[in-house]
Design a protein around this motif. Structure first.
Motif, PDB file in Angstrom:
ATOM      1  N   ASP A 291       0.862  -1.183   0.000  1.00 25.54           N
ATOM      2  CA  ASP A 291       0.000   0.000   0.000  1.00 25.54           C
ATOM      3  C   ASP A 291       0.892   1.224   0.000  1.00 25.54           C
ATOM      4  O   ASP A 291       2.121   1.134  -0.027  1.00 25.54           O
ATOM      5  CB  ASP A 291      -0.930  -0.010   1.217  1.00 25.54           C
ATOM      6  CG  ASP A 291      -2.204   0.805   0.987  1.00 25.54           C
ATOM      7  OD1 ASP A 291      -2.251   1.562   0.005  1.00 25.54           O
ATOM      8  OD2 ASP A 291      -3.136   0.695   1.804  1.00 25.54           O
ATOM      9  N   THR A 293       1.763   5.402  -1.393  1.00 23.74           N
ATOM     10  CA  THR A 293       1.893   6.172  -2.627  1.00 23.74           C
ATOM     11  C   THR A 293       3.354   6.207  -3.038  1.00 23.74           C
ATOM     12  O   THR A 293       4.223   6.570  -2.238  1.00 23.74           O
ATOM     13  CB  THR A 293       1.379   7.611  -2.435  1.00 23.74           C
ATOM     14  OG1 THR A 293      -0.002   7.561  -2.073  1.00 23.74           O
ATOM     15  CG2 THR A 293       1.532   8.420  -3.702  1.00 23.74           C
ATOM     16  N   ILE A 314       2.977  -6.647  -6.295  1.00 25.53           N
ATOM     17  CA  ILE A 314       2.225  -5.432  -6.007  1.00 25.53           C
ATOM     18  C   ILE A 314       0.788  -5.825  -5.690  1.00 25.53           C
ATOM     19  O   ILE A 314       0.102  -6.413  -6.522  1.00 25.53           O
ATOM     20  CB  ILE A 314       2.247  -4.463  -7.203  1.00 25.53           C
ATOM     21  CG1 ILE A 314       3.691  -4.065  -7.537  1.00 25.53           C
ATOM     22  CG2 ILE A 314       1.408  -3.224  -6.911  1.00 25.53           C
ATOM     23  CD1 ILE A 314       3.820  -3.241  -8.799  1.00 25.53           C
ATOM     24  N   GLY A 316      -1.308  -3.474  -3.774  1.00 27.44           N
ATOM     25  CA  GLY A 316      -2.084  -2.278  -3.488  1.00 27.44           C
ATOM     26  C   GLY A 316      -1.243  -1.040  -3.672  1.00 27.44           C
ATOM     27  O   GLY A 316      -0.103  -1.090  -4.128  1.00 27.44           O
ATOM     28  N   GLY A 317      -1.827   0.098  -3.313  1.00 24.35           N
ATOM     29  CA  GLY A 317      -1.103   1.348  -3.394  1.00 24.35           C
ATOM     30  C   GLY A 317      -1.364   2.108  -4.681  1.00 24.35           C
ATOM     31  O   GLY A 317      -2.048   1.629  -5.593  1.00 24.35           O
ATOM     32  N   ASN A 318      -0.819   3.316  -4.730  1.00 18.14           N
ATOM     33  CA  ASN A 318      -0.882   4.170  -5.910  1.00 18.14           C
ATOM     34  C   ASN A 318       0.540   4.389  -6.406  1.00 18.14           C
ATOM     35  O   ASN A 318       1.349   5.022  -5.719  1.00 18.14           O
ATOM     36  CB  ASN A 318      -1.539   5.510  -5.581  1.00 18.14           C
ATOM     37  CG  ASN A 318      -3.019   5.371  -5.287  1.00 18.14           C
ATOM     38  OD1 ASN A 318      -3.835   5.260  -6.182  1.00 18.14           O
ATOM     39  ND2 ASN A 318      -3.369   5.368  -4.001  1.00 18.14           N
ATOM     40  N   GLY A 353      -4.029  -2.337  -6.558  1.00 16.43           N
ATOM     41  CA  GLY A 353      -3.355  -1.061  -6.682  1.00 16.43           C
ATOM     42  C   GLY A 353      -3.723  -0.327  -7.958  1.00 16.43           C
ATOM     43  O   GLY A 353      -4.368  -0.872  -8.856  1.00 16.43           O
ATOM     44  N   GLY A 378      -6.313  -4.887  -9.845  1.00 21.76           N
ATOM     45  CA  GLY A 378      -5.683  -3.589  -9.938  1.00 21.76           C
ATOM     46  C   GLY A 378      -6.053  -2.853 -11.210  1.00 21.76           C
ATOM     47  O   GLY A 378      -6.701  -3.400 -12.115  1.00 21.76           O
TER      48      GLY A 378
END
Length: 656
Positions: A291, A293, A314, A316-318, A353, A378
């Motif tokens: 997770d 950014t 990967i 999650g996250g931006n 993500g 994602g």
């Protein structure tokens, strides 16, 4: 003078013993604080040595001693910077285990190995203040915490922070603080912030790092990150370099101004351990993004945004990665190398993500792995615009090469790709959008087998949209592919479509929407399928085959292709807006003049349609919008056709 100090010491020893106060022993810029409740017996020997809690002081080194009511937090060392000076305060219970040296604002602390043997516990070093000519260095062999409490530190002579401790170092960036580290330029240090062991960055504050000699952050073992914000604002080499593995649980990591990769993760030993339970003793070269950014921008030739020697996972996250550097010639490996947003030597797995990858350098890739690529979730948006990179064995002048590469050693050029895997590609979910521009730029390429079973895949490519060196299977999902100058979907083995919705728009003949290599077959056993191009490969009947229709005519982007049985519409396809339409149907072929024989030439597009509800031998009408493209008879296989309109594939033409 010495007698006065001795008398003062004797008096203070009696005073602290009688009251609940703190005895402060000052040696130069370092103050040691001993609470009365802990001090116990204080030995004053031969008027030369004072020993408190195991810490011995030479009387001649003591600057002063005073008593106050200061509260002391055990296991802490506080370092405060103020311009050209720094002061250090040491809690009495750990005084015997740390040896600070202060020269101006340069602070070096040696932590004794006895911290572990005596079960003292972890020591916390709290840093604050500002200096334009200072540093913090720490050595030892037991885990510790370094707190950043509003620190601005520049060291013109080396690393701003150098922690030569092979154990776990917790770097706590405290809430609501901003901290900035800058090292000296053109020197020998490996980074601005150097940790010999494994570093865990935590907290809810901000850390800015400028690496003016090598890396911005250099970690000798693994690196983990949670909650805090790290801004790498300059690095002569990599923004972040670590070994063993990199794990981002949360927080924000921004990297720009690098001379090489944004993040590089290496294997520390000679062989990978692979992923281990809770990453215990792991040395894999892996990258894990759970997770947070992550924004990375690189400009160097052949630089990678995020690069690992092992696998990349990967969930999650931006993530946003932008690469602008062209390809480069690797004189060691004797081959071209190119930039990539995401790159790993092992397998790449994406299950969640939001990922945005932009590459404008020649030969650049959005995502690349040497192993298998698996996407199950994602949102992935990839755009490459650089086209092909060509190097004449060391000369990189022709980086926008647009010539024929058929007779050129493949080590001399690198084609741009949206997504590329040297192993299999398996897509079972997620939303994937790929756009490529520039000569030879392909959309999604597997050097082995490609399988799409679910998800939404949209590709707009200069060259092939989907390409596999081995077989390709489309079992479900929504797949829309437009290739401006080549096949939309190109399998160099068998191409099997058994489910989902597939719209494939290829270029002019001999390119097509759906292409199985010569000697292989196109099987359609289910799904809703529309292939458009100069020609479409023959569908080979097999057990469970679904009927197909072949037609031709003028088709434009943004229109609707539909199939009617005379009473109802049984299938509808929306042609992508990005499709140019009106492709050339014929092409020059051996055996006679003319593109596709008499009647060939610019006759519109060839269409191949397959859907449930078609009955072999029945006739259906194909429409482009409200205009009829004519009637077609359903069959479980299609004859070889070029789709060039009347005469396409006729005398003098080459069968498609």
């Amino acid at each position: 003078m010495k007698n006065r100090i001795n008398s003062l010491i004797a008096a203070l020893v009696l005073t602290i013993a009688a009251q609940a106060q703190t005895m402060n022993v000052v040696v130069g810029s370092v103050t040691y604080q001993f609470p009365a409740a802990q001090a116990g017996d204080m030995n004053y020997t031969n008027a030369t040595t004072l020993t408190i809690l195991g810490k011995s002081f030479a009387v001649n080194d003591i600057t002063k001693i005073f008593i106050d009511e200061a509260e002391v937090t055990d296991n802490t060392v506080t370092v405060s910077y103020n311009g050209s000076e720094a002061t250090v305060v040491v809690a009495g219970n750990v005084a015997q285990y740390v040896e600070p040296t202060v020269s101006g604002a340069h602070v070096a602390i040696v932590q004794s190995d006895d911290v572990s043997a005596d079960n003292v516990g972890e020591i916390t070093y709290s840093l604050s203040g500002s200096s334009s000519d200072g540093e913090f260095s720490l050595s030892g062999s037991y885990k510790s915490t370094v707190e950043l409490l509003g620190l601005t530190l520049t060291n013109p002579a080396g690393a701003a922070m150098d922690i030569q401790n092979g154990k776990r170092i917790n770097i706590s960036v405290k809430k609501d603080t901003e901290n900035t580290l800058t090292d000296g330029a053109g020197l020998s240090q490996k980074g601005c912030l150097v940790v010999k062991g494994h570093a865990e960055f935590k907290g809810k504050g901000t850390l800015n790092v400028y690496g003016q000699t090598a890396h911005a952050i250099k970690v000798g073992e693994y690196m983990e990150m949670k909650n805090c914000t790290i801004n790498v604002l300059a690095a002569v080499k990599d923004g972040v370099q670590c070994k063993e593995y990199f794990l981002m649980e949360s927080g924000t990591l921004n990297i720009s101004g690098t001379g090489d990769d944004g993040i590089q993760v290496e294997i520390d030993g000679t062989e990978s351990t692979g992923e281990t339970t809770d990453h215990e003793d792991e040395d894999s070269g892996n990258i894990y993004i759970i997770d947070g950014t992550l924004n990375v921008s690189t400009t160097a030739a052949a630089a990678k945004g995020i690069k690992g020697d092992g696998d990349m996972t990967i969930s999650g996250g931006n993530i946003t990665v932008t690469t602008t550097g062209n390809g480069a010639w690797d004189s060691e490996d004797l081959e071209t190398k190119a930039s990539a947003g995401l790159s790993c030597d092992g397998n790449m797995t994406i299950s969640g993500g939001t990922i945005t990858l932009v590459s404008s350098g020649s030969g650049g890739k959005g995502a690349k792995c040497d192993g298998n690529l698996t996407i199950s979730g994602g949102t992935i948006d990839v755009k490459t615009t650089g086209g092909l990179f060509y190097s004449n064995q060391g000369s990189s002048e022709n980086h926008n090469f647009t010539g024929n590469t058929d007779n050129i050693d493949s080590s001399l050029y690198s084609s741009a790709k949206g997504i590329k895997a040297d192993g299999n590609i398996d897509i079972s979910g997620g939303t994937i959008s790929v756009s490529t521009e520039g000569y030879n730029a392909e959309g999604i390429e597997s050097k082995a087998v490609m399988t799409i079973s679910d998800g939404t895949v949209t590709v707009n490519a200069y060259d092939d949209g989907l390409n596999s060196k081995g077989d390709m299977f489309i079992k479900g999902g929504n797949v829309t592919v437009v290739a401006a100058n080549n096949d939309a979907i190109d399998s160099n083995g068998d191409l099997t479509i058994s489910g989902g919705t597939v719209i494939a728009c290829g270029s002019s003949a001999p390119e097509c929407g759906l292409d199985a290599a010569e000697g292989y077959h196109l099987y359609i056993t289910g799904g809703n399928v529309l292939g458009i191009g100069g020609g479409n490969n023959a569908v080979t009947a097999t057990t469970g085959s679904q009927c197909v229709l072949t037609s031709s005519g003028s088709v434009s982007g943004g229109t609707t292709i539909s199939v009617s049985d005379g009473t109802s519409t049984i299938a509808t396809f929306n042609v992508p807006d990005s499709y140019t339409g009106g492709q050339h149907g014929g092409f020059m072929a051996p055996g006679g003049p003319g593109g596709g024989g008499p009647g060939g030439g610019d006759q519109g597009s060839s269409l191949l349609i397959s859907c449930a509800g078609l009955t072999s031998g029945n006739t259906y009408t194909v429409y482009s919008g409200s205009s009829s493209l004519g009637d077609a008879t359903a069959s479980t296989s299609s004859s070889d056709n070029m789709g060039g309109g009347p005469g396409g594939g006729g005398p003098g033409g080459r069968p498609w």
